[in-house]
Structure formats: structure tokens, C-alpha cells
Design a protein around this motif. Sequence first.
Motif, mmCIF file in Angstrom:
data_model
loop_
_atom_site.group_PDB
_atom_site.id
_atom_site.type_symbol
_atom_site.label_atom_id
_atom_site.label_comp_id
_atom_site.label_asym_id
_atom_site.label_seq_id
_atom_site.Cartn_x
_atom_site.Cartn_y
_atom_site.Cartn_z
ATOM 1 N N VAL A 27 36.926 36.260 -34.324
ATOM 2 C CA VAL A 27 35.716 37.074 -32.501
ATOM 3 C C VAL A 27 35.243 36.677 -33.003
ATOM 4 N N ARG A 28 34.416 36.157 -31.717
ATOM 5 C CA ARG A 28 33.251 34.992 -30.794
ATOM 6 C C ARG A 28 32.463 35.755 -30.170
ATOM 7 N N TRP A 29 31.190 35.348 -30.068
ATOM 8 C CA TRP A 29 29.817 35.935 -29.380
ATOM 9 C C TRP A 29 28.876 35.141 -29.491
ATOM 10 N N ASP A 30 28.342 35.464 -27.927
ATOM 11 C CA ASP A 30 27.367 34.363 -28.223
ATOM 12 C C ASP A 30 25.648 35.284 -28.319
ATOM 13 N N PRO A 31 24.879 34.862 -29.172
ATOM 14 C CA PRO A 31 23.808 36.431 -29.818
ATOM 15 C C PRO A 31 22.685 36.336 -28.288
ATOM 16 N N ALA A 32 22.312 35.162 -27.546
ATOM 17 C CA ALA A 32 21.399 35.558 -26.221
ATOM 18 C C ALA A 32 22.874 36.844 -25.103
ATOM 19 N N GLU A 33 24.064 36.930 -25.207
ATOM 20 C CA GLU A 33 24.183 37.601 -24.375
ATOM 21 C C GLU A 33 24.493 39.538 -24.793
ATOM 22 N N GLY A 34 24.216 39.466 -26.595
ATOM 23 C CA GLY A 34 24.110 40.449 -27.027
ATOM 24 C C GLY A 34 24.717 40.539 -28.722
ATOM 25 N N PRO A 180 25.937 22.232 -28.277
ATOM 26 C CA PRO A 180 25.425 21.149 -27.432
ATOM 27 C C PRO A 180 24.640 21.980 -27.066
ATOM 28 N N GLY A 181 23.777 22.100 -26.221
ATOM 29 C CA GLY A 181 22.171 21.505 -25.501
ATOM 30 C C GLY A 181 22.098 23.149 -25.773
ATOM 31 N N GLY A 182 21.970 23.462 -26.920
ATOM 32 C CA GLY A 182 21.080 24.506 -27.862
ATOM 33 C C GLY A 182 21.681 25.808 -27.585
ATOM 34 N N ARG A 183 22.698 26.022 -27.347
ATOM 35 C CA ARG A 183 23.315 27.006 -27.459
ATOM 36 C C ARG A 183 24.122 27.656 -28.733
ATOM 37 N N GLN A 184 23.837 29.478 -28.791
ATOM 38 C CA GLN A 184 24.226 29.501 -29.888
ATOM 39 C C GLN A 184 25.376 30.303 -29.736
ATOM 40 N N ALA A 185 26.383 30.221 -31.129
ATOM 41 C CA ALA A 185 27.518 31.489 -30.929
ATOM 42 C C ALA A 185 27.573 32.062 -32.992
ATOM 43 N N PHE A 186 28.706 33.079 -32.450
ATOM 44 C CA PHE A 186 28.066 33.336 -34.132
ATOM 45 C C PHE A 186 30.625 33.282 -33.686
ATOM 46 N N GLU A 187 31.070 33.346 -34.932
ATOM 47 C CA GLU A 187 32.439 33.412 -35.112
ATOM 48 C C GLU A 187 32.443 34.574 -36.625
ATOM 49 N N VAL A 188 33.046 35.741 -36.579
ATOM 50 C CA VAL A 188 33.746 36.196 -38.082
ATOM 51 C C VAL A 188 35.281 35.753 -38.193
#
Length: 229
Positions: A27-34, A180-188
Motif C-alpha cells: 500500500v502506498r500513499w503521499d503524506p502531503a495528502e494525509g 523527482p520534483g520534491g514529492r514524497q511517498a511511503f510504501e508498506v
Amino acid sequence: MKRSSLAAACLLAASAAQAAADAEFAVRWDPAEGGPATIEAVAEALRLPEGKRKSFEVRYFSIVQPADLPPGASAIARERLSGGQMESMYKLRSPVAFPSQGPRADWRCPFKVDAKRQKEVDIGWSAEGVTKTNHSRSCEADGRIADLLPARFMAKPLDCTSSMLRMSSRGIKIERWSLPGGRQAFEVSTNGKDTGAERKAFASGVVQPLIARGARPLQQSKTQLGSAC
């Protein structure tokens, strides 16, 4: 249930699990979105102790796509550097299963050296709890793509890299990607067998606690995220 019937049921369940395909649940998510925005916060949400950490630099490549891929399938190439050691991967990913019989069933890794091969089912989750399944064939070897892939693939590195920090704890991998572009993402993620029981276990033990903390699962794969130069 009679003892003989119970034994037969247990044997049937064990046989089914043994026959199930290898799988990676993720499962992946963008912490900028929550959702949790640090590895520590993810581990706390999942009640995981501190684990071993490792950092990577990741680069994807554009390559010539094989002509005989199933509809919607793609070939992927990437390099991953950690501790001065370069590891490369070539992967075929398809929304439909690869042939189990016939001339295309016996897939050969295109690398010029012996490589670790793997076949598995990639299972991801949406915010609604719906799973998305892809099938993959991959191989990994030490070295650079330029030295491992034949010239006919015309491998060209993309103009961006991603950094990734991974913590492994109790069979669970938590990855923080700086894209790239400064975005972050998490994956578990975790590895297992593609059974209904293991899908439910990952959903209840990982996906639901993260969604409860505000995570909104992404639909993009790590390849798509890391290739957005």
C-alpha cells in the motif's frame, strides 16, 4: 466436525496455500495528502518495533518494449545503489497472468549474466479497500544496466533519480521515497502467498490502520512515481 473431516479440511487448506502464487502485498500513499509522514509514525501505527534501516538511490530507464507482451503489460529496468553496490533489475509487469504453458511460459532473463529470477503477484490497495493485481516476472543481478542488458534494448537512463530509506521489521518493509520534483511517498509491503487469508491479514493488519491514520492509498506503482521526471 469429525476428526477425519477436520484433518481433511486442514490438509486441503495447506495444499491450497502451497499451490498459491508468491505475492507481494503493498500500500502506498503521499503524506502531503494525509497519513503518517515519518517512518517512526508508520511503525507506531502498525505497532512495529525499530528495525534495520538501509538507504538507496534509484534510477529508472527507458527501454525498447518486447513485441510479444500481453495487452497492457510493460517492461521495466532500474538500477539501485546502496553502500557503493549497484544492483539492477529487469521486470515484466502485466495486468493479466503470463502463459503457464507454451513457448512463452519458459521466460528467460535477458541479462548477460546469471541472475536471481522471481515470479510473483503484485497486490495493491485502494482507499475503498479494492485490490489491484498485477503479475510480474523479474530478475536481479549486481552491476549496471549498461553492462547487463543487450544493446537491442537501447536502455537510456531517465533524467531523474529517487532516494529511498527502508526499515524492515517483523517481515514488514516501510519505505520512504523522496521522488523527482520534491514529492514524497511511503510504501508498506510484505511478501507471502496469494491466498484470501493473507490478503485479509494484510488489509486488516496494515491497510486499515494506515487509512485510520489518514492515509489515502495511491494507485501509481513505484515505477510510475519514480519515472515522473
